[in-house]
Design a protein around this motif. Sequence first.
Motif, PDB file in Angstrom:
ATOM      1  N   PRO A  29      20.355 -16.728  37.331  1.00 43.34           N
ATOM      2  CA  PRO A  29      20.957 -16.626  38.665  1.00 43.34           C
ATOM      3  C   PRO A  29      21.874 -17.800  39.013  1.00 43.34           C
ATOM      4  O   PRO A  29      22.892 -17.608  39.678  1.00 43.34           O
ATOM      5  CB  PRO A  29      19.740 -16.570  39.594  1.00 43.34           C
ATOM      6  N   ALA A  30      21.555 -18.972  38.556  1.00 46.20           N
ATOM      7  CA  ALA A  30      22.400 -20.139  38.847  1.00 46.20           C
ATOM      8  C   ALA A  30      23.810 -19.963  38.284  1.00 46.20           C
ATOM      9  O   ALA A  30      24.785 -20.432  38.878  1.00 46.20           O
ATOM     10  CB  ALA A  30      21.766 -21.414  38.304  1.00 46.20           C
ATOM     11  N   TRP A  31      23.940 -19.308  37.135  1.00 47.35           N
ATOM     12  CA  TRP A  31      25.270 -19.067  36.558  1.00 47.35           C
ATOM     13  C   TRP A  31      26.098 -18.178  37.477  1.00 47.35           C
ATOM     14  O   TRP A  31      27.269 -18.437  37.725  1.00 47.35           O
ATOM     15  CB  TRP A  31      25.158 -18.421  35.191  1.00 47.35           C
ATOM     16  N   THR A  32      25.479 -17.106  37.971  1.00 48.14           N
ATOM     17  CA  THR A  32      26.199 -16.196  38.863  1.00 48.14           C
ATOM     18  C   THR A  32      26.573 -16.898  40.157  1.00 48.14           C
ATOM     19  O   THR A  32      27.681 -16.727  40.675  1.00 48.14           O
ATOM     20  CB  THR A  32      25.361 -14.937  39.130  1.00 48.14           C
ATOM     21  N   ASP A  33      25.662 -17.710  40.677  1.00 52.37           N
ATOM     22  CA  ASP A  33      25.974 -18.489  41.884  1.00 52.37           C
ATOM     23  C   ASP A  33      27.154 -19.423  41.628  1.00 52.37           C
ATOM     24  O   ASP A  33      28.045 -19.554  42.475  1.00 52.37           O
ATOM     25  CB  ASP A  33      24.759 -19.296  42.342  1.00 52.37           C
TER      26      ASP A  33
END
Length: 76
Positions: A29-33
């Motif tokens: 999720p951090a990558w998408t954020d």
Amino acid sequence: MAAYGDPDHAPVPGPVLLLQGTDDHDVPPAWTDDITRHLRALGSPSITQHTYPGADHDQILTASTCDTLTYLRAVP
């Protein structure tokens, strides 16, 4: 690809939909954020991100079906 811009250095001119499951271990999720923040900082005009609690990488298409169809219907 060039018609869509260079998302590393320039805004993406068209709408972008990002879908993320909170339990995705293939695409954290951090990558998408980070991608969402980066595209917005570049001035991309239409970035939409949806996050689905409990969905993993294999479940995201099912989890996002209604939101995806609504999004696609609204895109000019």
